[in-house]
Design an enzyme around this catalytic site. Structure first.
Site, short mmCIF file in Angstrom:
data_model
loop_
_atom_site.label_atom_id
_atom_site.label_comp_id
_atom_site.label_asym_id
_atom_site.label_seq_id
_atom_site.Cartn_x
_atom_site.Cartn_y
_atom_site.Cartn_z
N SER A 111 0.72 -1.27 -0.11
CA SER A 111 -0.12 0.12 -0.10
C SER A 111 0.93 1.28 -0.14
CB SER A 111 -0.87 0.08 1.41
OG SER A 111 -1.97 0.87 1.03
N LYS A 163 -22.69 16.60 8.19
CA LYS A 163 -21.33 16.81 9.16
C LYS A 163 -21.28 15.22 9.81
CE LYS A 163 -18.21 18.91 10.81
NZ LYS A 163 -17.10 19.78 10.18
#
Length: 302
Positions: A111, A163
């Site tokens: 990764s 949010k």
């Protein structure tokens, strides 16, 4: 004739008094260790961060007369942003100093760890190294049912209806997952483009496999073009630059032989328990970080 022999002998004797790096015919390849999860440095567990490595990299590329810079990589990945920041700094310095960069993989370069390896002009892996995992992952927990079972009423107030997207204390919403997958897709595409830019001429594996997030042992990684050779740093560098080779470890302590660990965030006590928060705040943060890093390593059986 005798005078010439004496002068040569005197010269050889004087040369032995010089530091190894100053002797004739000596090749210098400074080494930078990139070890740990990326973006997860804590006082307990050193990791890789741009802030912690920037000066170390500057010093490595500033070593006069160096033949190359070696990166010793052992990382399961982590923050894509921190990975890319370190990657860009390495490439910028390599181009500025016109210096070859060689990466040597230890246990794993996966990764973000593989992104770091791609900053090198050549990647060498140990026969038992694990390489790849070119993908993006997000993981977490859902606690909404636990709160309901415990009879806990959680109160959150926001300005902005999105949010609290992916709030682990609320039931998962399909639109939130869709948003997350769109973000992952964009990051993955950029990661793939970076690997193709750096390795495109040698990549040989099927794209569907190479960029699937799968990882491989060094032999398969070599066949797919993810690495260039199998071997170890000492043997590889000596074969290229000769037996008169020195490989000084560059760390954040300063000088060629600094002793501080690269990638460690400075400015805190060794155990991270300073300030009014005491053990509670510092220890909790550290233990969470250790658990997250442990999860990254465990994906690769390490």
């Amino acid at each position: 004739m005798a005078e010439t022999s004496f002068l040569d002998s005197l010269k050889r004797g004087a040369e032995k008094l010089l530091p190894a790096r100053m002797r004739a015919g000596t090749a210098i390849v400074p080494v930078v260790r990139l070890h740990g999860a990326i973006g997860m440095a804590t006082p307990f567990r050193p990791g890789i961060t741009f802030a912690g490595l920037a000066k170390t990299l500057d010093r490595a590329f500033a070593v006069k007369g160096a033949k190359a810079v070696a990166l010793v990589i052992n990382s399961p990945g982590g923050s894509p942003v921190q990975s890319h920041l370190v990657y860009r700094r390495i490439r910028a310095l390599a181009e500025e100093k016109e210096r070859t960069v060689i990466a040597f993989v230890e246990d794993v370069a996966a990764s973000g760890g593989y992104m770091l390896a791609c900053a090198a002009d050549e990647i060498v892996a140990d026969p038992f190294s694990i390489v790849g995992s070119i993908g993006v992952v997000s993981a977490g927990f859902g606690f909404d049912k636990a709160l309901e079972k415990l009879g806990i009423d959680r109160r959150v107030y926001t300005a902005g209806e999105r949010k609290v997207i992916l709030d682990p204390f609320q039931p998962e919403k399909p639109e939130d997952v869709k948003k997350l997958k769109a973000l992952q897709k964009e990051v993955h595409e950029r990661f793939v483009a970076l690997v193709k830019e750096r390795r495109g001429s040698v990549l040989a594996g099927p794209e569907k496999a190479v960029f699937s997030g799968e990882f491989w042992a060094a032999g398969q990684a070599l066949e797919y073009g993810l690495v260039d050779a199998i071997g170890d740093m000492r043997t590889h560098l000596r074969a290229r630059y000769g037996e008169k080779l020195i490989t000084p470890l560059i760390s954040s302590g300063g000088g060629l032989f600094g002793r501080r660990t690269p990638g460690v965030i400075g400015g805190r006590s060794p155990v991270g328990f300073e300030g009014p928060e005491g053990i509670g705040a510092g220890a909790a943060e550290a233990f969470v970080g250790i658990a997250e890093e442990r999860a990254l390593w465990s994906r690769f059986g390490l």
